[in-house]
Design a protein around this motif. Structure first.
Motif, mmCIF file in Angstrom:
data_model
loop_
_atom_site.group_PDB
_atom_site.id
_atom_site.type_symbol
_atom_site.label_atom_id
_atom_site.label_comp_id
_atom_site.label_asym_id
_atom_site.label_seq_id
_atom_site.Cartn_x
_atom_site.Cartn_y
_atom_site.Cartn_z
ATOM 1 N N GLU A 61 44.270 101.900 11.111
ATOM 2 C CA GLU A 61 43.037 102.402 11.453
ATOM 3 C C GLU A 61 42.008 101.329 11.155
ATOM 4 O O GLU A 61 41.498 100.720 10.213
ATOM 5 C CB GLU A 61 42.875 103.380 10.276
ATOM 6 N N LYS A 62 41.673 100.525 12.471
ATOM 7 C CA LYS A 62 40.962 99.379 12.410
ATOM 8 C C LYS A 62 39.364 99.901 12.184
ATOM 9 O O LYS A 62 38.769 100.882 13.120
ATOM 10 C CB LYS A 62 40.829 98.577 13.485
ATOM 11 N N THR A 63 38.681 99.252 11.332
ATOM 12 C CA THR A 63 37.053 99.503 11.206
ATOM 13 C C THR A 63 36.647 98.335 11.136
ATOM 14 O O THR A 63 37.121 97.047 10.970
ATOM 15 C CB THR A 63 37.016 100.376 9.871
ATOM 16 N N LEU A 64 35.241 98.162 11.070
ATOM 17 C CA LEU A 64 34.510 97.134 11.394
ATOM 18 C C LEU A 64 33.948 96.794 9.603
ATOM 19 O O LEU A 64 33.367 97.625 9.401
ATOM 20 C CB LEU A 64 33.127 97.123 12.131
ATOM 21 N N LEU A 65 33.987 95.607 9.171
ATOM 22 C CA LEU A 65 33.548 95.499 7.943
ATOM 23 C C LEU A 65 32.401 94.329 7.811
ATOM 24 O O LEU A 65 32.609 93.503 8.565
ATOM 25 C CB LEU A 65 34.815 94.782 7.167
ATOM 26 N N ALA A 66 31.645 94.359 6.908
ATOM 27 C CA ALA A 66 30.648 93.383 6.946
ATOM 28 C C ALA A 66 30.493 92.813 5.221
ATOM 29 O O ALA A 66 30.256 93.835 4.643
ATOM 30 C CB ALA A 66 29.431 94.047 7.433
ATOM 31 N N PHE A 67 30.379 91.778 5.378
ATOM 32 C CA PHE A 67 29.950 91.069 4.014
ATOM 33 C C PHE A 67 28.821 90.402 4.004
ATOM 34 O O PHE A 67 28.354 89.683 4.920
ATOM 35 C CB PHE A 67 31.219 90.277 3.626
ATOM 36 N N ILE A 68 27.777 90.665 3.049
ATOM 37 C CA ILE A 68 26.506 89.985 3.342
ATOM 38 C C ILE A 68 26.192 89.324 1.803
ATOM 39 O O ILE A 68 26.632 89.807 0.620
ATOM 40 C CB ILE A 68 25.321 91.066 3.633
ATOM 41 N N THR A 69 25.125 88.309 1.901
ATOM 42 C CA THR A 69 24.784 87.832 0.603
ATOM 43 C C THR A 69 23.213 87.894 0.640
ATOM 44 O O THR A 69 22.558 88.131 1.782
ATOM 45 C CB THR A 69 25.035 86.160 0.570
ATOM 46 N N ALA A 70 22.702 87.954 -0.417
ATOM 47 C CA ALA A 70 21.176 88.099 -0.492
ATOM 48 C C ALA A 70 20.283 86.741 -0.754
ATOM 49 O O ALA A 70 20.924 85.797 -1.272
ATOM 50 C CB ALA A 70 20.840 89.121 -1.941
ATOM 51 N N GLN A 71 19.265 86.777 -0.203
ATOM 52 C CA GLN A 71 18.405 85.883 -0.526
ATOM 53 C C GLN A 71 17.820 85.807 -2.034
ATOM 54 O O GLN A 71 17.679 86.720 -2.458
ATOM 55 C CB GLN A 71 17.150 85.898 0.709
ATOM 56 N N PRO A 72 17.562 84.385 -2.186
ATOM 57 C CA PRO A 72 16.964 84.421 -3.749
ATOM 58 C C PRO A 72 15.807 85.562 -3.862
ATOM 59 O O PRO A 72 14.756 85.504 -3.062
ATOM 60 C CB PRO A 72 16.680 82.925 -4.133
ATOM 61 N N GLY A 73 16.005 86.447 -5.066
ATOM 62 C CA GLY A 73 14.816 87.024 -5.452
ATOM 63 C C GLY A 73 14.912 88.544 -4.699
ATOM 64 O O GLY A 73 14.027 89.354 -5.002
ATOM 65 N N HIS A 74 15.849 88.716 -3.976
ATOM 66 C CA HIS A 74 16.082 90.020 -3.258
ATOM 67 C C HIS A 74 17.006 90.847 -3.864
ATOM 68 O O HIS A 74 18.143 90.431 -4.085
ATOM 69 C CB HIS A 74 16.291 89.908 -1.616
ATOM 70 N N ALA A 75 17.129 92.260 -4.010
ATOM 71 C CA ALA A 75 18.021 93.008 -4.461
ATOM 72 C C ALA A 75 18.147 93.952 -3.151
ATOM 73 O O ALA A 75 17.512 94.559 -2.877
ATOM 74 C CB ALA A 75 17.550 93.791 -5.645
ATOM 75 N N LEU A 76 19.520 93.739 -2.918
ATOM 76 C CA LEU A 76 20.086 94.328 -1.512
ATOM 77 C C LEU A 76 20.694 95.814 -1.788
ATOM 78 O O LEU A 76 21.417 95.708 -2.937
ATOM 79 C CB LEU A 76 21.009 93.561 -0.675
ATOM 80 N N SER A 77 20.464 96.661 -0.861
ATOM 81 C CA SER A 77 21.308 97.879 -1.226
ATOM 82 C C SER A 77 21.784 98.197 0.364
ATOM 83 O O SER A 77 21.541 97.777 1.371
ATOM 84 C CB SER A 77 20.172 99.155 -0.953
ATOM 85 N N ALA A 78 23.310 97.938 0.064
ATOM 86 C CA ALA A 78 24.377 97.851 1.122
ATOM 87 C C ALA A 78 24.085 99.211 2.126
ATOM 88 O O ALA A 78 23.951 99.050 3.361
ATOM 89 C CB ALA A 78 25.722 98.287 0.781
ATOM 90 N N VAL A 79 23.571 100.329 1.459
ATOM 91 C CA VAL A 79 23.186 101.427 2.386
ATOM 92 C C VAL A 79 22.206 101.246 3.089
ATOM 93 O O VAL A 79 21.898 101.596 4.406
ATOM 94 C CB VAL A 79 22.980 102.840 1.529
ATOM 95 N N GLU A 80 21.190 100.660 2.618
ATOM 96 C CA GLU A 80 19.679 100.440 3.568
ATOM 97 C C GLU A 80 19.869 99.373 4.334
ATOM 98 O O GLU A 80 19.408 99.340 5.364
ATOM 99 C CB GLU A 80 18.791 99.987 2.345
ATOM 100 N N VAL A 81 20.639 98.296 4.090
ATOM 101 C CA VAL A 81 21.036 97.320 5.170
ATOM 102 C C VAL A 81 21.926 97.892 6.443
ATOM 103 O O VAL A 81 21.596 97.611 7.592
ATOM 104 C CB VAL A 81 21.829 96.034 4.499
ATOM 105 N N ARG A 82 22.852 98.736 6.017
ATOM 106 C CA ARG A 82 23.650 99.503 7.150
ATOM 107 C C ARG A 82 22.590 100.045 8.061
ATOM 108 O O ARG A 82 22.899 100.242 9.353
ATOM 109 C CB ARG A 82 24.499 100.278 6.630
ATOM 110 N N ASN A 83 21.643 101.099 7.303
ATOM 111 C CA ASN A 83 20.713 101.902 8.180
ATOM 112 C C ASN A 83 19.981 101.235 8.842
ATOM 113 O O ASN A 83 19.456 101.708 10.062
ATOM 114 C CB ASN A 83 20.134 102.711 7.075
ATOM 115 N N ARG A 84 19.585 99.969 8.451
ATOM 116 C CA ARG A 84 18.484 99.340 9.165
ATOM 117 C C ARG A 84 19.255 98.581 10.561
ATOM 118 O O ARG A 84 18.685 98.534 11.408
ATOM 119 C CB ARG A 84 17.927 97.751 8.343
ATOM 120 N N ALA A 85 20.409 97.981 10.274
ATOM 121 C CA ALA A 85 21.093 97.603 11.269
ATOM 122 C C ALA A 85 21.360 98.484 12.430
ATOM 123 O O ALA A 85 21.545 98.229 13.468
ATOM 124 C CB ALA A 85 22.422 97.045 10.925
#
Length: 618
Positions: free
Chosen positions: A465-489
Motif C-alpha cells: 500500500e504505497k503512500t507518499l510521506l513527507a518529513f519537514i524541519t522547522a525554521q528557528p522560532g517557528h512552531a509547525l503544525s503538520a496538518v496546517e502544512v499539509r493543508n497549505r501544500a
C-alpha cells in the motif's frame, strides 16, 4: 551523440509496421461514423449516443471553437468531469485543429492557472459546474453542457457529418499537452502530436481486434494518459465507450457493478486498482464479459497477474510507457509459467524502438542493467518548458549509421534471454503512487514554500500500500503544525501529490555520503504500526485488524490507530470496505468508515450493521 553497437537481435529492439499513421486522430472516429453512423458510440448513466449524434455534437462545438479563434497552433483548456460532453469536447478541439490541455477539476486553482499560462491556452471548454475553477486563468470559457447536438447551418445532415470548412490537420500538429510532475518544482507539459496517437491506436486495432460489440470502460481522469486510450481506442474501432459516473470513480464495488451491468469487454487498470477490484469480488461471474485486462502505470506483481487470470478467466497484459512516449512503448502478455516477482514490461509496440544503455552509455547485453531509451512515431515533440528541458532527455542515438531521436526514461531495465525487458526500478528519486508519476522535488518545493518550513524530504512508503510521506524541519522560532502544512501544500498540489502524512522532525538524517537516509526516515515513520498485543480471536475487531494488516502488508495494528497514520490510502480504505462486505458479509459504507478511520470504529459499524440486519429479518 551516442554510438550504439548492439549485441541483441534487431527484432527485440524494434517492431516495424506498415499501417499508415500519418493522419489526424479525429479522422479515425469520423471514418467509423461514416461507415456505421447508427452504431452505439457512448453509454453513460443510461443514456446512449450513436456515432452520428456524437459527430454532430463534436462538429457543432468545433465550429463554435473556430469562431473564437481555435485552430492549428493554438491550445484549448478542457476542464470537465466524465460525461458525453467531455468526449465531444475533446473531439471538437481536435477537429478545430487546436490541441487540448486537460485540466482536472480536482486540482487546485493555482495549478490550473499555471498550466493554462504555461500551455498558452487562449480558450477553455468547461461544464457549468467546472467553469468557476478557471476564474483565475483569465480564459474565455465556452460551456459544453448547454450545446445542442447540432446547430442550424453549422453541420450538414449527412451520415458523415463533416465540417463545411474543415481545417487541414497535419500528423505533425499537436494533439494534446499533458502535464506530469516536474523535477524543477513545477509541473511540466508534454507536447504530443497526432501521428503518435494514431500509431498507438492502429497498433491496438491490429494487436487486439476490437469489434462493434466490444465495450471499453473510461474511468480515469482526462489528465491521466491512459484516458486517451480509453476514449479513442473504442471510438477509432467502432466499438462502444462506457463512461464511469464521477461518483463511482473511487468505489471498487461501483466499478465492479458497472463492468458487470454494462458488459464491459476491455479495461485498463493500474495494478493498485486491479487488486481493489479483485478484493471487491471480480471473478468469472462478475467479470464474465471481460476479454482483456490491460495493466500499466506501475509495476505489475506476477502474483496479481496470475490471480487475475485465474479468478476472472481473462488475458492479462502488462503495458509500459512514459507520457513522453504517447501512452505506451512496450507490452507483455502474462504467461502462467512466469517466475519473476514482477511481470516483465516486454517488447516494443508497433513502430516503437527501444535501446538499453549501461552506465558508460554503451549497449547493455542480456542480463546487464541499463537505462531504457524509447523512440519511434509516438515520441513527444518535447516539453512546453523550452529547449533546455527537452534536450536534456530527448537525445540523438546512432544505431548502425542511422540517427534516431530517443527519450531517456530514467528507468532501469535488463534484457531477458527471451527478448523481453525486465523492469528493475528507477535511476533517480521519481516514484509511482497508484499509477501517478511523482517527482519528490516538486512536492518538497510546495512544502518548503509554506511559511516556517526549513527543509523537506518526500519519499514513498514501503509495502504493497504505497503512500507518499513527507518529513519537514522547522525554521528557528517557528512552531509547525503538520496538518496546517499539509493543508497549505494542497493549495498548489493535486490530490495524488499531497503526502498522506507529514511528520515534523528535528533534522533530516543523512548517510556517510551526505545523502538523505531513506531507511532511517522510513523506520521513524509509523509508531502506531506495531502489531496489537490483544489476543487474536474471532471478534469483529480481530478480524478487521487482520484485514487491515493484509492491505498494509503488516501485522494486525492497534485497533485505535488511524488507518491513514498506519500508511493507508483512500484506495486502500475502499479495498478494506470491499473486503468487509465480501468476507464479513456486512454492509458498511466507506463514508462512515472515513468519519473515524480506525479498526475500533469499523468494528462498531460492523456490529451495528449486523444488529440492524438481524432486526430486519425478524
Amino acid at each position: 551523440m551516442t554510438d550504439a553497437r548492439f549485441d541483441v537481435p534487431a527484432h527485440w529492439r524494434s517492431n516495424p509496421q506498415t499501417y499508415d499513421y500519418l493522419r489526424s486522430v479525429h479522422s479515425l472516429v469520423e471514418e467509423r461514423a461514416r461507415v456505421a453512423p447508427d452504431t452505439l458510440a457512448l453509454q453513460f448513466l443510461g443514456r446512449e449516443t450513436t456515432y452520428r449524434s456524437l459527430e454532430r455534437r463534436a462538429n457543432a462545438l468545433a465550429t463554435r471553437l473556430r469562431a473564437h479563434g481555435a485552430g492549428p497552433g493554438t491550445t484549448v483548456a478542457l476542464c470537465m468531469t466524465h460525461a458525453v460532453e467531455s468526449v465531444a469536447g475533446m473531439l471538437a478541439i481536435l477537429k478545430s485543429g487546436a490541441a487540448y490541455v486537460p485540466m482536472d477539476p480536482t486540482h487546485p486553482p493555482e495549478r490550473l492557472k499555471f498550466m493554462a499560462a504555461d500551455a498558452r491556452c487562449g480558450l477553455a471548454l468547461a461544464q457549468s459546474w467546472t467553469c468557476d475553477l478557471l476564474d483565475g486563468t483569465g480564459l474565455p470559457v465556452l460551456l459544453c453542457d448547454d450545446a445542442p447536438d447540432e446547430e442550424p447551418g453549422d453541420v450538414p445532415n449527412t451520415p458523415g457529418n463533416t465540417l463545411i470548412t474543415p481545417n487541414t490537420v497535419s500528423p505533425n500538429d499537436v494533439a494534446y499537452i499533458l502535464y506530469t510532475s516536474g523535477s524543477t518544482g513545477d509541473p511540466k507539459g508534454v507536447v504530443v502530436e497526432h501521428g503518435g496517437v494514431v500509431n498507438r491506436l492502429l497498433w491496438d486495432q491490429q494487436m487486439f481486434p476490437t469489434r462493434p460489440g466490444d465495450r471499453i470502460l473510461h474511468h480515469t481522469s482526462l489528465g491521466f494518459d491512459i484516458s486517451i486510450w480509453e476514449i479513442l481506442a473504442p471510438l477509432a474501432a467502432g466499438a462502444c465507450l462506457v463512461l464511469t459516473p464521477p461518483a463511482d470513480l473511487r468505489d471498487p464495488m461501483s466499478l465492479l457493478h458497472l463492468i458487470d451491468s454494462a458488459s464491459v469487454t476491455v479495461i485498463g487498470l493500474t495494478p493498485s486498482l486491479l487488486r481493489a477490484l479483485l478484493d471487491a469480488g471480480l471473478d468469472k461471474q462478475t467479470g464474465r464479459s471481460l476479454r482483456y485486462v490491460f495493466c500499466g502505470g506501475e509495476a505489475l506483481p506476477t502474483e496479481l497477474a496470475r490471480r487475475t487470470a485465474d479468478s476472472a478467466g481473462v488475458q492479462v497484459f502488462n503495458f509500459y510507457g512514459p507520457t513522453e512516449a504517447t501512452i505506451d512503448a512496450t507490452f507483455w502478455c502474462f504467461r502462467p509459467d512466469e517466475h519473476t516477482p514482477v511481470a516483465p514490461i516486454g517488447r516494443p509496440i508497433g513502430n516503437c524502438t527501444v535501446q538499453v544503455l549501461d552506465v558508460e552509455g554503451t549497449p547493455a547485453g542480456i542480463g546487464t542493467p541499463g537505462e531504457l531509451l524509447v523512440g519511434g512515431p509516438g515520441l513527444a515533440r518535447g516539453y512546453t518548458a523550452g529547449v533546455t528541458a527537452t534536450d536534456r532527455v530527448f537525445i540523438t542515438v546512432t544505431d548502425r549509421g542511422t540517427a534516431r531521436r530517443m527519450y531517456r526514461t530514467g528507468d532501469l531495465v535488463a534484457w531477458r534471454d527471451d527478448g523481453a525487458l525486465d523492469y528493475l526500478g528507477r535511476l533517480d528519486d521519481q516514484v509511482k503512487i497508484r499509477g501517478h508519476r511523482i517527482e519528490p522535488t516538486e512536492v518538497e518545493a510546495a512544502l518548503t514554500a509554506v511559511d516556517g518550513v526549513a527543509e523537506a524530504a518526500v519519499l514513498a512508503s514501503d509495502g504493497p500500500e504505497k503512500t507518499l510521506l513527507a518529513f519537514i524541519t522547522a525554521q528557528p522560532g517557528h512552531a509547525l503544525s503538520a496538518v496546517e502544512v499539509r493543508n497549505r501544500a494542497s493549495r498548489t498540489l493535486p490530490p495524488y501529490m499531497v503526502p498522506s502524512r507529514v511528520q515534523i522532525v528535528d533534522t533530516i538524517p543523512r548517510d556517510a555520503n551526505g545523502k538523505r537516509d531513506r531507511r532511517a526516515l522510513l523506520d521513524s515513520v509509523w509508531p502506531a504500526r506495531t502489531a496489537s498485543q490483544e489476543p487474536i480471536g474471532e471478534t469483529p475487531t480481530s478480524q478487521l485488524a487482520s484485514l487491515v494488516g493484509r492491505i498494509l502488508g503488516t501485522g494486525a495494528p492497534d485497533p485505535k490507530a488511524d488507518f491513514f497514520d498506519l500508511g493507508g490510502s483512500s484506495l486502500g480504505a475502499a479495498r478494506l470496505i470491499a473486503l468487509v462486505r465480501r468476507e464479513l458479509h456486512t454492509d458498511v459504507t466507506l463514508r462512515d468508515f472515513l468519519s473515524e478511520p480506525s479498526v475500533a470504529h469499523l468494528a462498531d459499524l460492523v456490529i451495528r450493521g449486523r444488529v440492524e440486519a438481524a432486526e430486519k429479518d425478524r
